[in-house]
Write a protein that holds these residues in place. Structure first.
Motif, short mmCIF file in Angstrom:
data_model
loop_
_atom_site.label_atom_id
_atom_site.label_comp_id
_atom_site.label_asym_id
_atom_site.label_seq_id
_atom_site.Cartn_x
_atom_site.Cartn_y
_atom_site.Cartn_z
N HIS A 32 -8.30 -3.94 -1.49
CA HIS A 32 -7.08 -3.90 -1.42
C HIS A 32 -6.38 -2.41 -1.68
O HIS A 32 -6.63 -1.44 -1.71
CB HIS A 32 -6.59 -4.13 -3.38
N PRO A 33 -4.86 -2.32 -0.40
CA PRO A 33 -4.62 -1.13 -0.51
C PRO A 33 -3.96 -0.05 -2.25
O PRO A 33 -3.31 -0.84 -3.29
CB PRO A 33 -2.66 -1.47 1.10
N PRO A 34 -3.89 0.64 -2.23
CA PRO A 34 -3.28 1.38 -3.46
C PRO A 34 -1.70 1.00 -3.49
O PRO A 34 -0.76 -0.06 -2.46
CB PRO A 34 -2.89 2.32 -3.46
N CYS A 35 -1.56 0.39 -5.02
CA CYS A 35 0.17 0.72 -5.16
C CYS A 35 -0.07 -1.33 -4.68
O CYS A 35 1.52 -1.83 -4.55
CB CYS A 35 0.63 1.00 -4.92
N GLU A 36 -0.41 -1.78 -4.32
CA GLU A 36 -0.74 -3.96 -3.64
C GLU A 36 -0.29 -4.51 -5.03
O GLU A 36 -0.44 -4.61 -6.45
CB GLU A 36 -2.10 -4.38 -3.31
N GLY A 37 1.01 -5.38 -4.97
CA GLY A 37 1.34 -6.15 -5.29
C GLY A 37 3.05 -5.03 -6.12
O GLY A 37 3.58 -5.85 -6.68
N ILE A 38 3.18 -4.09 -6.30
CA ILE A 38 4.24 -3.67 -6.62
C ILE A 38 5.43 -3.31 -6.14
O ILE A 38 5.18 -3.23 -5.18
CB ILE A 38 3.51 -1.70 -7.31
N ASP A 39 6.03 -4.30 -6.88
CA ASP A 39 8.26 -3.82 -6.36
C ASP A 39 8.83 -3.06 -6.74
O ASP A 39 8.85 -2.70 -7.75
CB ASP A 39 7.85 -5.32 -6.82
N CYS A 40 8.83 -2.00 -5.39
CA CYS A 40 9.47 -1.21 -6.39
C CYS A 40 10.86 -0.49 -5.66
O CYS A 40 10.98 -1.65 -4.42
CB CYS A 40 8.80 0.54 -5.36
#
Length: 265
Positions: free
Chosen positions: A257-265
């Motif tokens: 899983h890539p870093p910050c996956e799922g984070i909506d910035c």
């Protein structure tokens, strides 16, 4: 000869071994680029030769230099193609000696003799920051006499036209699905023309005799989990036959899983 050195070094595991590592092959650009230089030189005098190829799209760094003053005979070829299918060559230690596809292929046949040492070196790097495997091979020499027959090779890309009737972009997910099925991986990495593309691969084959200093360094480093180093240096009168080769099965790991996956910035 005062000494004879025969060294064969094969570092890493070929695609036929059941290991899966994280680097998928790189996708060749649609508008691919190429370079070729071939030369034959014979004479006596000052020598100053250098070639460098840097391509971030295929994670390649290559440097080759030499300088001296003496008698020289040189027959060499540099061939580079982002589309590896256009660069088909036979290398004895790759694919059973059958034709394979390469992004970089270099051959040198050379004899030198002079009171002034011929000094130079060669460096190839599959740069991890640009999607390579983080392996590099280096050769260094300073010799008054040398006879050399050498081949260097590098490949990091998918087939430009895969045999499996898919695009290079879609090939990555199929390689992931293939997992540890090495026969399926080899089939996917074969082009429509039937030529095998052995990405990721970097290597050097050399046979030489020399009076002076000659050596090689080879490293493969992955931050936090891998560090392989091999160093040889010889000063005197020697004969050497050597193979250095790094290869990584070009299949992405599952469940990365890539870093910050799922984070909506």
């Amino acid at each position: 000869m005062k000494g004879v050195v025969i060294v064969a070094l094969a570092i890493a595991l070929m695609a036929g071994c059941s290991i899966v590592l994280a680097n998928p092959p790189l996708i060749p650009p649609v508008q691919y680029e190429q370079f070729c230089e071939s030369q034959k030189v014979s004479g006596s005098g000052i020598i100053d030769v250098s070639t460098s190829i840097i391509d971030k799209k295929i994670a390649l760094e290559y440097y080759n230099t030499m300088a001296g003053d003496g008698d020289l005979e040189l027959d060499s070829e540099h061939a580079y193609s982002q589309n590896a299918e256009k660069l088909k060559r036979n290398v004895s230690s790759v694919n059973g000696g059958n034709k394979s596809a390469f992004n970089l292929f270099e051959t040198t046949k050379m004899t030198y003799q002079g009171a002034t040492p011929l000094t130079g070196g060669k460096y190839m790097n599959s740069k991890a920051f640009y999607g390579g495997i983080g392996a590099d091979v280096q050769e260094m020499f300073s010799v008054n006499e040398m006879e050399k027959d050498e081949t260097a090779f590098f490949v990091s890309t998918t087939p430009y036209q895969p045999k499996c009737n898919t695009s290079p972009e879609d090939l990555i997910s199929k390689l992931k699905d293939a997992g540890r099925d090495t026969n399926k991986v080899e089939e996917l990495m074969t082009s429509a023309s039937g030529i095998y593309d052995p990405a990721h691969l970097i290597g050097l084959e050399t046979k030489n005799s020399f009076n002076g200093t000659w050596g090689t360094d080879a490293t493969w480093h992955r931050i936090f989990y891998k560090d392989i180093k091999a160093h040889e240096m010889f000063t005197g009168t020697f004969e050497a036959e050597k193979l250095i080769k790094f290869h990584e099965n070009p299949v992405p790991e599952r469940d990365i899983h890539p870093p910050c996956e799922g984070i909506d910035c």
